[in-house]
Design a protein around this motif. Structure first.
Motif, PDB file in Angstrom:
ATOM      1  N   HIS A 175       0.827  -1.197   0.000  1.00 20.92           N
ATOM      2  CA  HIS A 175       0.000   0.000   0.000  1.00 20.92           C
ATOM      3  C   HIS A 175       0.867   1.255   0.000  1.00 20.92           C
ATOM      4  O   HIS A 175       2.086   1.173   0.187  1.00 20.92           O
ATOM      5  CB  HIS A 175      -0.946   0.012   1.212  1.00 20.92           C
ATOM      6  N   ILE A 176       0.235   2.385  -0.235  1.00 18.04           N
ATOM      7  CA  ILE A 176       0.933   3.668  -0.214  1.00 18.04           C
ATOM      8  C   ILE A 176       1.335   3.967   1.230  1.00 18.04           C
ATOM      9  O   ILE A 176       0.504   3.900   2.138  1.00 18.04           O
ATOM     10  CB  ILE A 176       0.031   4.790  -0.762  1.00 18.04           C
ATOM     11  N   PRO A 177       2.608   4.265   1.470  1.00 18.85           N
ATOM     12  CA  PRO A 177       3.047   4.528   2.844  1.00 18.85           C
ATOM     13  C   PRO A 177       2.218   5.629   3.515  1.00 18.85           C
ATOM     14  O   PRO A 177       1.961   6.677   2.920  1.00 18.85           O
ATOM     15  CB  PRO A 177       4.496   4.966   2.664  1.00 18.85           C
ATOM     16  N   GLY A 178       1.802   5.351   4.732  1.00 21.66           N
ATOM     17  CA  GLY A 178       1.003   6.305   5.488  1.00 21.66           C
ATOM     18  C   GLY A 178      -0.485   6.142   5.312  1.00 21.66           C
ATOM     19  O   GLY A 178      -1.268   6.698   6.084  1.00 21.66           O
ATOM     20  N   ALA A 179      -0.905   5.385   4.302  1.00 24.34           N
ATOM     21  CA  ALA A 179      -2.336   5.161   4.090  1.00 24.34           C
ATOM     22  C   ALA A 179      -2.890   4.253   5.178  1.00 24.34           C
ATOM     23  O   ALA A 179      -2.188   3.403   5.734  1.00 24.34           O
ATOM     24  CB  ALA A 179      -2.581   4.535   2.724  1.00 24.34           C
ATOM     25  N   VAL A 180      -4.182   4.425   5.456  1.00 23.10           N
ATOM     26  CA  VAL A 180      -4.874   3.650   6.481  1.00 23.10           C
ATOM     27  C   VAL A 180      -5.860   2.708   5.812  1.00 23.10           C
ATOM     28  O   VAL A 180      -6.581   3.108   4.892  1.00 23.10           O
ATOM     29  CB  VAL A 180      -5.615   4.592   7.458  1.00 23.10           C
ATOM     30  N   SER A 181      -5.900   1.469   6.259  1.00 22.50           N
ATOM     31  CA  SER A 181      -6.831   0.497   5.695  1.00 22.50           C
ATOM     32  C   SER A 181      -8.255   0.816   6.123  1.00 22.50           C
ATOM     33  O   SER A 181      -8.550   0.933   7.315  1.00 22.50           O
ATOM     34  CB  SER A 181      -6.458  -0.917   6.146  1.00 22.50           C
ATOM     35  N   ALA A 182      -9.145   0.959   5.145  1.00 21.48           N
ATOM     36  CA  ALA A 182     -10.570   1.225   5.396  1.00 21.48           C
ATOM     37  C   ALA A 182     -11.369   0.495   4.328  1.00 21.48           C
ATOM     38  O   ALA A 182     -11.849   1.100   3.373  1.00 21.48           O
ATOM     39  CB  ALA A 182     -10.864   2.728   5.374  1.00 21.48           C
ATOM     40  N   PRO A 183     -11.524  -0.830   4.453  1.00 20.77           N
ATOM     41  CA  PRO A 183     -12.190  -1.619   3.408  1.00 20.77           C
ATOM     42  C   PRO A 183     -13.577  -1.089   3.084  1.00 20.77           C
ATOM     43  O   PRO A 183     -14.375  -0.815   3.975  1.00 20.77           O
ATOM     44  CB  PRO A 183     -12.266  -3.021   4.021  1.00 20.77           C
ATOM     45  N   THR A 184     -13.854  -0.940   1.796  1.00 17.63           N
ATOM     46  CA  THR A 184     -15.129  -0.355   1.404  1.00 17.63           C
ATOM     47  C   THR A 184     -16.301  -1.254   1.769  1.00 17.63           C
ATOM     48  O   THR A 184     -17.422  -0.770   1.970  1.00 17.63           O
ATOM     49  CB  THR A 184     -15.129  -0.041  -0.102  1.00 17.63           C
ATOM     50  N   ALA A 185     -16.063  -2.569   1.914  1.00 16.76           N
ATOM     51  CA  ALA A 185     -17.139  -3.477   2.302  1.00 16.76           C
ATOM     52  C   ALA A 185     -17.681  -3.143   3.686  1.00 16.76           C
ATOM     53  O   ALA A 185     -18.837  -3.459   4.003  1.00 16.76           O
ATOM     54  CB  ALA A 185     -16.646  -4.921   2.269  1.00 16.76           C
ATOM     55  N   ALA A 186     -16.883  -2.494   4.511  1.00 12.47           N
ATOM     56  CA  ALA A 186     -17.317  -2.159   5.869  1.00 12.47           C
ATOM     57  C   ALA A 186     -18.385  -1.074   5.889  1.00 12.47           C
ATOM     58  O   ALA A 186     -19.016  -0.851   6.936  1.00 12.47           O
ATOM     59  CB  ALA A 186     -16.118  -1.720   6.709  1.00 12.47           C
ATOM     60  N   TRP A 187     -18.601  -0.401   4.762  1.00 15.94           N
ATOM     61  CA  TRP A 187     -19.639   0.626   4.693  1.00 15.94           C
ATOM     62  C   TRP A 187     -21.018   0.020   4.415  1.00 15.94           C
ATOM     63  O   TRP A 187     -22.007   0.742   4.380  1.00 15.94           O
ATOM     64  CB  TRP A 187     -19.326   1.637   3.591  1.00 15.94           C
ATOM     65  N   LEU A 188     -21.083  -1.298   4.213  1.00 20.28           N
ATOM     66  CA  LEU A 188     -22.316  -1.933   3.760  1.00 20.28           C
ATOM     67  C   LEU A 188     -22.949  -2.817   4.826  1.00 20.28           C
ATOM     68  O   LEU A 188     -22.264  -3.389   5.680  1.00 20.28           O
ATOM     69  CB  LEU A 188     -22.030  -2.792   2.523  1.00 20.28           C
ATOM     70  N   ALA A 189     -24.266  -2.941   4.747  1.00 29.19           N
ATOM     71  CA  ALA A 189     -25.005  -3.908   5.546  1.00 29.19           C
ATOM     72  C   ALA A 189     -24.987  -5.251   4.819  1.00 29.19           C
ATOM     73  O   ALA A 189     -24.529  -5.351   3.677  1.00 29.19           O
ATOM     74  CB  ALA A 189     -26.437  -3.426   5.762  1.00 29.19           C
ATOM     75  N   GLU A 190     -25.522  -6.282   5.460  1.00 28.18           N
ATOM     76  CA  GLU A 190     -25.464  -7.625   4.892  1.00 28.18           C
ATOM     77  C   GLU A 190     -26.241  -7.747   3.583  1.00 28.18           C
ATOM     78  O   GLU A 190     -25.909  -8.583   2.740  1.00 28.18           O
ATOM     79  CB  GLU A 190     -25.991  -8.648   5.903  1.00 28.18           C
ATOM     80  N   ASP A 191     -27.263  -6.923   3.388  1.00 32.16           N
ATOM     81  CA  ASP A 191     -28.073  -7.039   2.169  1.00 32.16           C
ATOM     82  C   ASP A 191     -27.534  -6.202   1.008  1.00 32.16           C
ATOM     83  O   ASP A 191     -28.172  -6.108  -0.040  1.00 32.16           O
ATOM     84  CB  ASP A 191     -29.528  -6.653   2.458  1.00 32.16           C
ATOM     85  N   GLY A 192     -26.364  -5.603   1.181  1.00 33.60           N
ATOM     86  CA  GLY A 192     -25.763  -4.828   0.108  1.00 33.60           C
ATOM     87  C   GLY A 192     -26.123  -3.359   0.115  1.00 33.60           C
ATOM     88  O   GLY A 192     -25.576  -2.591  -0.681  1.00 33.60           O
ATOM     89  N   THR A 193     -27.050  -2.946   0.983  1.00 27.75           N
ATOM     90  CA  THR A 193     -27.355  -1.523   1.121  1.00 27.75           C
ATOM     91  C   THR A 193     -26.308  -0.874   2.024  1.00 27.75           C
ATOM     92  O   THR A 193     -25.590  -1.559   2.764  1.00 27.75           O
ATOM     93  CB  THR A 193     -28.753  -1.304   1.726  1.00 27.75           C
ATOM     94  N   PHE A 194     -26.227   0.428   1.966  1.00 29.47           N
ATOM     95  CA  PHE A 194     -25.314   1.132   2.861  1.00 29.47           C
ATOM     96  C   PHE A 194     -25.832   1.024   4.298  1.00 29.47           C
ATOM     97  O   PHE A 194     -27.038   1.093   4.535  1.00 29.47           O
ATOM     98  CB  PHE A 194     -25.186   2.606   2.449  1.00 29.47           C
ATOM     99  N   ARG A 195     -24.923   0.855   5.236  1.00 28.38           N
ATOM    100  CA  ARG A 195     -25.306   0.718   6.631  1.00 28.38           C
ATOM    101  C   ARG A 195     -25.987   1.985   7.127  1.00 28.38           C
ATOM    102  O   ARG A 195     -25.723   3.092   6.630  1.00 28.38           O
ATOM    103  CB  ARG A 195     -24.100   0.368   7.495  1.00 28.38           C
TER     104      ARG A 195
END
Length: 285
Positions: free
Chosen positions: A193-213
């Motif tokens: 990864h780019i040095p200094g970047a923070v991991s923030a997986p985009t899947a974590a923004w979603l609920a189980e049904d694929g809608t945004f949390r």
């Protein structure tokens, strides 16, 4: 949440469908060379009146120095929206299969090109079907809208800018944690990864049904933590990072996109690469 949402539910879209232009951008994240099923899925059934737009050819330029999905030429975006009947004040709703990764790319590209009223169908085509709403196989006729592209209407950073944000603000890596850490890299030739970047997986923004949390603002605050200064996001090629930008916007946070993302970053061997589960220290990769 901000005063105006960038999302629309399936039921709300059904109520206003005669007043908006609907665009289907179904696309599956696969390894290079594999067939994308979007056109076949569209042909099998789509939201009535929806136009199909191809992510690889209409929402991105050909792969090259700018990465796997560089920004498209403004004229391409203009032509795409015009054939869908879009003019300056047209209201547009975009959707994909479920998680809105490709839809977020369309949302971002159209807004970058100067289209102001663009929303994403939350939960995609799956949410539409789940709501019991009608499906069509009819392809709408080509329209002749008057949209004129005004590129630059959404903030971006290049490689230098991404490195600056990693030092002075918060640079979010939207890829899966194992790709961020350099443990797995199924697509690009260099892992990390780019040095200094923070991991923030985009899947974590979603609920189980694929809608945004439902708690996007709270999750955005958790992701940002105590960081001050500018915020930007990148991924492998600028697709899922647009999803992170959309989620942040819903949470009340403005973030820039690094369109070239990791696939452009690694094209210059002089750029440093970091590995491991945290921002870590860089090594030349």
């Amino acid at each position: 949440m901000g005063a105006m949402s960038h999302l629309v539910t399936a039921r709300d879209l059904a109520h206003e469908i005669e007043d908006v232009v609907v665009i289907d951008v179904r696309w599956t994240l696969t390894t290079p060379g594999q067939e994308q099923p979007g056109p076949a899925e569209y042909a099998a059934g789509h939201v009535p009146g929806a136009f199909f737009v191809d992510l690889d050819t209409e929402l991105a330029a050909p792969p090259g120095e700018g990465g796997r999905h560089p920004l498209p030429e403004p004229a391409v975006v203009e032509g795409t929206l015009r054939r869908c009947g879009v003019s300056e004040r047209t209201r547009v709703v975009v959707y994909d299969g479920r998680e809105s990764y490709a839809a977020a790319r369309a949302w971002w590209v159209f807004r970058w090109a100067g289209l102001e009223d663009v929303r994403v169908l939350d939960g995609g085509f799956a949410a539409w079907v789940r709501a019991g709403l009608p499906v069509s196989t009819e392809v709408p006729e080509v329209h002749h809208g008057g949209f004129v592209a005004r590129p630059g209407s959404m903030p971006t950073v290049d490689a230098h800018g991404a490195a600056d944000v990693a030092r002075s603000g918060l640079l979010l890596d939207a890829r899966a944690p194992e790709r961020y850490a350099g443990e797995q890299e199924p697509i690009d030739p260099v892992a990390g990864h780019i040095p200094g970047a923070v991991s923030a997986p985009t899947a974590a923004w979603l609920a189980e049904d694929g809608t945004f949390r439902a708690d996007l603002a709270a999750h955005a605050a958790e992701v940002l933590g105590q960081h001050n200064g500018p915020v930007a996001a990148y991924c492998g090629s600028g697709v899922t990072a647009a999803h992170a930008v959309l989620a942040l916007a819903e949470g009340g946070v403005d973030a820039a996109l690094y369109p070239g993302s990791w696939s452009e970053w690694i094209r210059d061997p002089r750029r440093p690469v970091a590995t491991g589960p945290g921002p870590g220290r860089p090594s030349l990769g």
